[in-house]
Design a protein around this motif. Structure first.
Motif, mmCIF file in Angstrom:
data_model
loop_
_atom_site.group_PDB
_atom_site.id
_atom_site.type_symbol
_atom_site.label_atom_id
_atom_site.label_comp_id
_atom_site.label_asym_id
_atom_site.label_seq_id
_atom_site.Cartn_x
_atom_site.Cartn_y
_atom_site.Cartn_z
ATOM 1 N N HIS A 138 0.831 -1.200 0.000
ATOM 2 C CA HIS A 138 0.000 0.000 0.000
ATOM 3 C C HIS A 138 0.866 1.250 0.000
ATOM 4 C CE1 HIS A 138 -3.321 2.672 0.609
ATOM 5 N NE2 HIS A 138 -2.931 3.029 1.818
ATOM 6 N N LEU A 140 -4.336 -3.265 7.025
ATOM 7 C CA LEU A 140 -4.991 -2.293 7.902
ATOM 8 C C LEU A 140 -4.360 -2.217 9.289
ATOM 9 C CD1 LEU A 140 -7.149 -0.175 8.221
ATOM 10 C CD2 LEU A 140 -8.779 -1.981 8.814
ATOM 11 N N LYS A 193 -2.539 1.209 10.733
ATOM 12 C CA LYS A 193 -2.951 1.878 11.965
ATOM 13 C C LYS A 193 -1.748 2.159 12.857
ATOM 14 C CE LYS A 193 -7.656 0.015 12.298
ATOM 15 N NZ LYS A 193 -8.577 -0.854 13.088
ATOM 16 N N SER A 207 -3.829 8.569 12.026
ATOM 17 C CA SER A 207 -4.856 7.556 11.798
ATOM 18 C C SER A 207 -6.255 8.074 12.113
ATOM 19 C CB SER A 207 -4.566 6.306 12.630
ATOM 20 O OG SER A 207 -4.491 6.630 14.000
ATOM 21 N N LEU A 226 -9.698 5.007 10.023
ATOM 22 C CA LEU A 226 -9.362 3.626 9.703
ATOM 23 C C LEU A 226 -10.245 2.606 10.406
ATOM 24 C CD1 LEU A 226 -5.451 3.825 9.669
ATOM 25 C CD2 LEU A 226 -7.020 3.846 7.732
ATOM 26 N N ASN A 227 -10.957 3.055 11.434
ATOM 27 C CA ASN A 227 -11.835 2.129 12.151
ATOM 28 C C ASN A 227 -13.262 2.123 11.603
ATOM 29 O OD1 ASN A 227 -9.891 1.201 14.067
ATOM 30 N ND2 ASN A 227 -10.068 3.157 15.128
#
Length: 321
Positions: free
Chosen positions: A231, A268, A272, A278, A283-284
């Motif tokens: 990524h 992921l 994080k 973040s 991201l959650n």
């Protein structure tokens, strides 16, 4: 269509170079076939020792390194000692005791006991820091970069440094210090670059998670060439300090540090940990894919390149439709 000399040489070499497939030894240890999330859960429950996991990856690296030549430096002894300390902490807390490290519980470390590989252009204290540049041969990083500090705090254990093209400036992974890294699926092919050592090692099951960097494809190209997940983060999302070659303020606006993994599900949790923003990335939160625009090409219509297979086209259409 007229071809330049270098393109003609590349095409000729591609056609005439014999394929050397199936040289990497098959995987026999089932630990090497589990994701980060599965392994950390077992470690925290006391069902798996971090020492056992690190030893399994050391053994695998030793078996594939002579074939792919991806590793340029290692800290096996130090990593095993760190794993032993993690196992002591796990046992201590499982008996209901307060954390051995005040304020740092094993349950707060999402990458607890997981071995980590790092590209040889990102600073890891005491490890190779030359980016394959011969005048810097023997240079070691004096400190951890911020991203490595974050990964250590999350419980990851740096294990090896991996090969790059000289000064991270090409799309293979070859230099005069360490030589050529090979693609584990076909040793006559390159693994891509500049994070090619990372991709080759992860694809060989010599690493589970790794750290790469990218300006013009240095994570994405080797991830594609070696069939792993990488990524490229938006510049500024992950700290880019303590890298060689160093970049000025202008180039830093396009430099990205990001995760490289064998399993998509591990991107992921790594991101994080690595990110310094973040909370801004949400991201959650779940992503509504129906609201995401996806642009793709099925072919580039170059008659000199291998056509995209019908299976890949079908998979793309299913994903975006």
């Amino acid at each position: 269509m007229r071809l330049s000399l270098d393109v003609f040489i590349d095409i000729t070499a591609f056609v005439l170079t014999p394929s050397r497939k199936a040289k990497v030894l098959p995987i026999t240890d089932r630990l090497l076939l589990q994701s980060t999330q599965e392994l950390t859960e077992q470690i925290k429950l006391g069902k798996l020792k971090s020492q056992t996991l690190v030893k399994a990856y050391i053994d695998r690296i030793k078996s594939v390194q002579p074939v792919i030549n991806a590793v340029v430096d290692q800290r096996y002894t130090e990593a095993l000692l760190e794993a032993i300390e993690i196992d002591k902490r796990v046992l201590h807390e499982l008996y209901g005791n307060d954390p051995l490290i005040p304020g740092v519980s094993i349950h707060d470390q999402p990458l607890l006991g997981i071995p980590l590989s790092v590209k040889n252009s990102i600073g890891v204290e005491g490890m190779a820091f030359d980016a394959g540049h011969e005048p810097r041969k023997g240079e070691k990083s004096k400190t951890d970069s911020k991203v490595i500090q974050s990964l250590r705090k999350a419980g990851a254990i740096p294990l090896v440094m991996t090969n790059v093209p000289e000064l991270t400036s090409w799309w293979d992974s070859s230099n005069k210090i360490y030589g050529q890294t090979n693609n584990p699926y076909d040793l006559s092919r390159i693994p891509g670059g500049s994070s090619g050592g990372e991709a080759a090692l992860i694809a060989s099951a010599g690493s589970l998670i790794g750290v790469g960097s990218d300006t013009g494809g240095s994570i994405r190209v080797p991830a594609c060439f070696c069939g792993i997940f990488g990524h490229r983060t938006t510049p500024g999302v992950v700290p880019t300090d303590n890298q060689f070659p160093a970049v000025d303020a202008e180039k830093n606006t396009i430099l990205s540090v990001g995760p490289m993994t064998r399993y998509a599900k591990d991107i992921l949790p790594m991101l994080k940990v690595m990110s310094n923003s973040s909370h801004k990335l949400k991201l959650n939160e779940d992503v509504d894919l129906s609201k995401v625009k996806i642009y793709y090409m099925e072919d580039n219509w170059n008659p000199l390149e291998t056509r995209v297979s019908s299976e890949i086209k079908h998979a793309i259409r299913r994903m975006v439709c």
